[in-house]
Write an enzyme that holds these catalytic residues in place. Structure first.
Site, PDB file in Angstrom:
ATOM      1  N   LYS A  54     -33.422 -14.001  32.989  1.00  0.00           N
ATOM      2  CA  LYS A  54     -32.506 -12.941  32.532  1.00  0.00           C
ATOM      3  C   LYS A  54     -32.931 -12.415  31.157  1.00  0.00           C
ATOM      4  O   LYS A  54     -33.028 -11.211  30.952  1.00  0.00           O
ATOM      5  CB  LYS A  54     -31.058 -13.468  32.428  1.00  0.00           C
ATOM      6  CG  LYS A  54     -30.503 -13.985  33.744  1.00  0.00           C
ATOM      7  CD  LYS A  54     -29.068 -14.464  33.607  1.00  0.00           C
ATOM      8  CE  LYS A  54     -28.881 -15.654  32.694  1.00  0.00           C
ATOM      9  NZ  LYS A  54     -29.498 -16.919  33.172  1.00  0.00           N
TER      10      LYS A  54
ATOM     11  N   ARG B 119     -19.804 -14.869  34.214  1.00  0.00           N
ATOM     12  CA  ARG B 119     -20.138 -16.132  34.876  1.00  0.00           C
ATOM     13  C   ARG B 119     -18.961 -16.647  35.702  1.00  0.00           C
ATOM     14  O   ARG B 119     -18.960 -17.799  36.114  1.00  0.00           O
ATOM     15  CB  ARG B 119     -20.501 -17.192  33.856  1.00  0.00           C
ATOM     16  CG  ARG B 119     -21.801 -16.856  33.179  1.00  0.00           C
ATOM     17  CD  ARG B 119     -22.279 -18.035  32.373  1.00  0.00           C
ATOM     18  NE  ARG B 119     -23.232 -17.544  31.429  1.00  0.00           N
ATOM     19  CZ  ARG B 119     -24.453 -18.018  31.288  1.00  0.00           C
ATOM     20  NH1 ARG B 119     -24.874 -19.013  32.025  1.00  0.00           N
ATOM     21  NH2 ARG B 119     -25.268 -17.511  30.406  1.00  0.00           N
TER      22      ARG B 119
ATOM     23  N   ARG C 186     -39.991 -24.525  28.064  1.00  0.00           N
ATOM     24  CA  ARG C 186     -39.700 -23.297  27.309  1.00  0.00           C
ATOM     25  C   ARG C 186     -39.642 -23.560  25.808  1.00  0.00           C
ATOM     26  O   ARG C 186     -39.081 -24.552  25.355  1.00  0.00           O
ATOM     27  CB  ARG C 186     -38.354 -22.720  27.753  1.00  0.00           C
ATOM     28  CG  ARG C 186     -37.889 -21.566  26.856  1.00  0.00           C
ATOM     29  CD  ARG C 186     -36.728 -20.796  27.424  1.00  0.00           C
ATOM     30  NE  ARG C 186     -35.529 -21.581  27.580  1.00  0.00           N
ATOM     31  CZ  ARG C 186     -34.395 -21.100  28.085  1.00  0.00           C
ATOM     32  NH1 ARG C 186     -34.347 -19.846  28.490  1.00  0.00           N
ATOM     33  NH2 ARG C 186     -33.343 -21.878  28.205  1.00  0.00           N
TER      34      ARG C 186
ATOM     35  N   ARG D 288     -34.790 -25.286  22.931  1.00  0.00           N
ATOM     36  CA  ARG D 288     -33.331 -25.153  22.930  1.00  0.00           C
ATOM     37  C   ARG D 288     -32.690 -26.500  23.216  1.00  0.00           C
ATOM     38  O   ARG D 288     -33.176 -27.250  24.049  1.00  0.00           O
ATOM     39  CB  ARG D 288     -32.916 -24.132  24.001  1.00  0.00           C
ATOM     40  CG  ARG D 288     -32.427 -22.834  23.409  1.00  0.00           C
ATOM     41  CD  ARG D 288     -32.269 -21.766  24.424  1.00  0.00           C
ATOM     42  NE  ARG D 288     -31.243 -22.042  25.425  1.00  0.00           N
ATOM     43  CZ  ARG D 288     -30.847 -21.161  26.329  1.00  0.00           C
ATOM     44  NH1 ARG D 288     -31.396 -19.953  26.350  1.00  0.00           N
ATOM     45  NH2 ARG D 288     -29.929 -21.472  27.210  1.00  0.00           N
TER      46      ARG D 288
ATOM     47  N   ARG E 201     -25.961 -27.167  33.814  1.00  0.00           N
ATOM     48  CA  ARG E 201     -25.972 -25.697  33.794  1.00  0.00           C
ATOM     49  C   ARG E 201     -26.186 -25.148  35.199  1.00  0.00           C
ATOM     50  O   ARG E 201     -25.564 -24.172  35.606  1.00  0.00           O
ATOM     51  CB  ARG E 201     -27.067 -25.187  32.842  1.00  0.00           C
ATOM     52  CG  ARG E 201     -26.719 -25.434  31.380  1.00  0.00           C
ATOM     53  CD  ARG E 201     -27.951 -25.445  30.487  1.00  0.00           C
ATOM     54  NE  ARG E 201     -28.665 -24.186  30.480  1.00  0.00           N
ATOM     55  CZ  ARG E 201     -29.936 -24.042  30.106  1.00  0.00           C
ATOM     56  NH1 ARG E 201     -30.634 -25.089  29.720  1.00  0.00           N
ATOM     57  NH2 ARG E 201     -30.498 -22.867  30.114  1.00  0.00           N
TER      58      ARG E 201
HETATM   59  P1  AP5 Z   1     -35.588 -16.861  30.347  1.00  0.00           P
HETATM   60  O1  AP5 Z   1     -35.846 -15.400  30.415  1.00  0.00           O
HETATM   61  O2  AP5 Z   1     -35.352 -17.473  29.023  1.00  0.00           O
HETATM   62  O3  AP5 Z   1     -34.412 -17.246  31.391  1.00  0.00           O
HETATM   63  P2  AP5 Z   1     -32.846 -17.052  31.295  1.00  0.00           P
HETATM   64  O4  AP5 Z   1     -32.385 -16.664  32.663  1.00  0.00           O
HETATM   65  O5  AP5 Z   1     -32.481 -16.170  30.163  1.00  0.00           O
HETATM   66  O6  AP5 Z   1     -32.437 -18.561  31.036  1.00  0.00           O
HETATM   67  P3  AP5 Z   1     -31.352 -19.169  30.053  1.00  0.00           P
HETATM   68  O7  AP5 Z   1     -31.692 -20.609  29.942  1.00  0.00           O
HETATM   69  O8  AP5 Z   1     -31.225 -18.390  28.781  1.00  0.00           O
HETATM   70  O9  AP5 Z   1     -30.061 -18.949  30.926  1.00  0.00           O
HETATM   71  P4  AP5 Z   1     -28.690 -19.618  30.770  1.00  0.00           P
HETATM   72  O10 AP5 Z   1     -27.836 -18.759  31.618  1.00  0.00           O
HETATM   73  O11 AP5 Z   1     -28.679 -21.072  31.079  1.00  0.00           O
HETATM   74  O12 AP5 Z   1     -28.431 -19.596  29.205  1.00  0.00           O
HETATM   75  P5  AP5 Z   1     -27.584 -18.650  28.244  1.00  0.00           P
HETATM   76  O13 AP5 Z   1     -28.287 -18.583  26.960  1.00  0.00           O
HETATM   77  O14 AP5 Z   1     -27.239 -17.385  28.929  1.00  0.00           O
HETATM   78  O15 AP5 Z   1     -36.802 -17.603  31.086  1.00  0.00           O
HETATM   79  C1  AP5 Z   1     -36.907 -19.003  31.083  1.00  0.00           C
HETATM   80  C2  AP5 Z   1     -38.369 -19.427  30.828  1.00  0.00           C
HETATM   81  O16 AP5 Z   1     -39.177 -19.010  31.918  1.00  0.00           O
HETATM   82  C3  AP5 Z   1     -38.995 -18.779  29.589  1.00  0.00           C
HETATM   83  O17 AP5 Z   1     -39.890 -19.682  29.011  1.00  0.00           O
HETATM   84  C4  AP5 Z   1     -39.728 -17.549  30.131  1.00  0.00           C
HETATM   85  O18 AP5 Z   1     -40.834 -17.216  29.315  1.00  0.00           O
HETATM   86  C5  AP5 Z   1     -40.145 -18.043  31.510  1.00  0.00           C
HETATM   87  N1  AP5 Z   1     -40.122 -17.009  32.560  1.00  0.00           N
HETATM   88  C6  AP5 Z   1     -39.187 -16.030  32.728  1.00  0.00           C
HETATM   89  N2  AP5 Z   1     -39.445 -15.323  33.846  1.00  0.00           N
HETATM   90  C7  AP5 Z   1     -40.562 -15.879  34.407  1.00  0.00           C
HETATM   91  C8  AP5 Z   1     -41.318 -15.618  35.591  1.00  0.00           C
HETATM   92  N3  AP5 Z   1     -40.966 -14.635  36.437  1.00  0.00           N
HETATM   93  N4  AP5 Z   1     -42.389 -16.408  35.858  1.00  0.00           N
HETATM   94  C9  AP5 Z   1     -42.721 -17.434  35.014  1.00  0.00           C
HETATM   95  N5  AP5 Z   1     -42.066 -17.729  33.881  1.00  0.00           N
HETATM   96  C10 AP5 Z   1     -40.988 -16.969  33.582  1.00  0.00           C
HETATM   97  O19 AP5 Z   1     -26.239 -19.504  28.072  1.00  0.00           O
HETATM   98  C11 AP5 Z   1     -26.281 -20.735  27.371  1.00  0.00           C
HETATM   99  C12 AP5 Z   1     -24.913 -21.395  27.363  1.00  0.00           C
HETATM  100  O20 AP5 Z   1     -23.953 -20.522  26.702  1.00  0.00           O
HETATM  101  C13 AP5 Z   1     -24.274 -21.666  28.716  1.00  0.00           C
HETATM  102  O21 AP5 Z   1     -24.747 -22.877  29.273  1.00  0.00           O
HETATM  103  C14 AP5 Z   1     -22.779 -21.735  28.341  1.00  0.00           C
HETATM  104  O22 AP5 Z   1     -22.485 -22.951  27.719  1.00  0.00           O
HETATM  105  C15 AP5 Z   1     -22.672 -20.623  27.319  1.00  0.00           C
HETATM  106  N6  AP5 Z   1     -22.342 -19.304  27.910  1.00  0.00           N
HETATM  107  C16 AP5 Z   1     -23.145 -18.207  27.937  1.00  0.00           C
HETATM  108  N7  AP5 Z   1     -22.547 -17.163  28.548  1.00  0.00           N
HETATM  109  C17 AP5 Z   1     -21.310 -17.622  28.924  1.00  0.00           C
HETATM  110  C18 AP5 Z   1     -20.220 -17.010  29.611  1.00  0.00           C
HETATM  111  N8  AP5 Z   1     -20.268 -15.752  30.053  1.00  0.00           N
HETATM  112  N9  AP5 Z   1     -19.107 -17.775  29.849  1.00  0.00           N
HETATM  113  C19 AP5 Z   1     -19.040 -19.062  29.412  1.00  0.00           C
HETATM  114  N10 AP5 Z   1     -20.046 -19.699  28.747  1.00  0.00           N
HETATM  115  C20 AP5 Z   1     -21.166 -18.975  28.503  1.00  0.00           C
HETATM  116 MG    MG Z   2     -31.434 -16.423  28.343  1.00  0.00          MG
END
Ligand code: AP5
Ligand code: MG
Length: 221
Positions: free
Chosen positions: A13, A85, A124, A153, A164
């Site tokens: 994402k 979410r 990552r 992270r 997660r």
């Molecule tokens: P990356 O692009 O970083 O993936 P991502 O989908 O953004 O993964 P996240 O870990 O950020 O998602 P998340 O939903 O768990 O975390 P968030 O920060 O939103 O890619 C991952 C890796 O793969 C990178 O190294 C990248 O380079 C590589 N990559 C990407 N695409 C690739 C491809 N096609 N091929 C190969 N490699 C690739 O949320 C964190 C926390 O915040 C949650 O756990 C929760 O506690 C809280 N939170 C956030 N939003 C909410 C909400 N709406 N409600 C409640 N709690 C929330």
């Molecule tokens: Mg992310």
């Protein structure tokens, strides 16, 4: 253009949102990033949510929704990553936009296999300055191309990744159905390279979404 990116942790994402933001000039809003900044700043809110995020659990809506509303207000164009979410959040977003006379234009769901996700997240590294992500297998330096330090992270530990993933699996089905019923949903195979996924997203935006937005604007004039 108002876009939402859905997908499991590590589905890409953030990666896709950054690319879309720089090509189309729309603001990238990452809910996770906003929350991590609160934690890093040590604000009252940050102290409250730190243990929840550390475990990979969902932060309560009463914290998330006001943050979202404050960030979205007045923004004509955005790509939103990590929200909604839950079905309650999806409905909140719809009502919020509607209160400003706005609608979403597209929702992309990035679908990737669990094995691949665990591999991506455990290797990552994230730049502390610009937020760009790397994988240890493909990038050996501990500095980003911008000079920033690369760190892991705190929620990219195997047991937290499992939490997660569980939270994601529990919530995604009704959200997918919600957006499908509004004809906004585009499902993408995110097991491919980031470039291949991005090419598909651009194709959909250029061929289906932007012409429609232009056509609607002309109707308003
Ligand atoms: P990356 O692009 O970083 O993936 P991502 O989908 O953004 O993964 P996240 O870990 O950020 O998602 P998340 O939903 O768990 O975390 P968030 O920060 O939103 O890619 C991952 C890796 O793969 C990178 O190294 C990248 O380079 C590589 N990559 C990407 N695409 C690739 C491809 N096609 N091929 C190969 N490699 C690739 O949320 C964190 C926390 O915040 C949650 O756990 C929760 O506690 C809280 N939170 C956030 N939003 C909410 C909400 N709406 N409600 C409640 N709690 C929330
Ligand atoms: Mg992310």
């Amino acid at each position: 253009m108002r876009i939402v990116l859905l997908g499991a942790p590590g589905s890409g994402k953030g990666t896709q949102a950054r690319l879309i933001s720089s090509k189309y000039g729309v603001v990238h809003l990452s809910m996770g990033q906003m929350l991590r900044e609160e934690v890093e700043n040590g604000s009252q809110l940050g102290q409250r949510i730190a243990p929840v995020m550390h475990k990979g659990e969902m932060v309560p809506d009463e914290v998330i929704n006001p943050l979202l509303s404050a960030q979205l207000e007045g923004l004509p164009a955005f790509v939103l990553d990590g929200y909604p979410r839950s079905i309650a959040q999806a409905k909140y977003l719809e009502a919020l936009l509607s209160s400003w006379g706005q609608v979403l234009n597209a929702v992309f769901l990035l679908e990737a296999e669990t094995e691949l996700i665990v591999e991506r997240l455990s290797g990552r590294r994230v730049c502390q300055v610009c937020g760009k992500t790397y994988h240890v297998n493909f990038y050996k330096s501990n500095r980003c191309t911008c000079g920033g330090k690369l760190t892991r992270r705190s929620d990219d530990r195997p047991e937290v990744i499992r939490n997660r993933m569980a939270a994601y699996r529990q919530s995604i089905r009704p959200i997918r159905e919600f957006y499908d019923s509004r004809n906004l949903l585009y499902q993408l195979d995110a097991n491919r390279t980031a470039e291949a996924v991005y090419t598909d997203i651009c194709h959909i935006l250029d061929e289906q979404i932007l012409p429609y937005i232009e056509w609607e604007k002309e109707g308003d004039d």
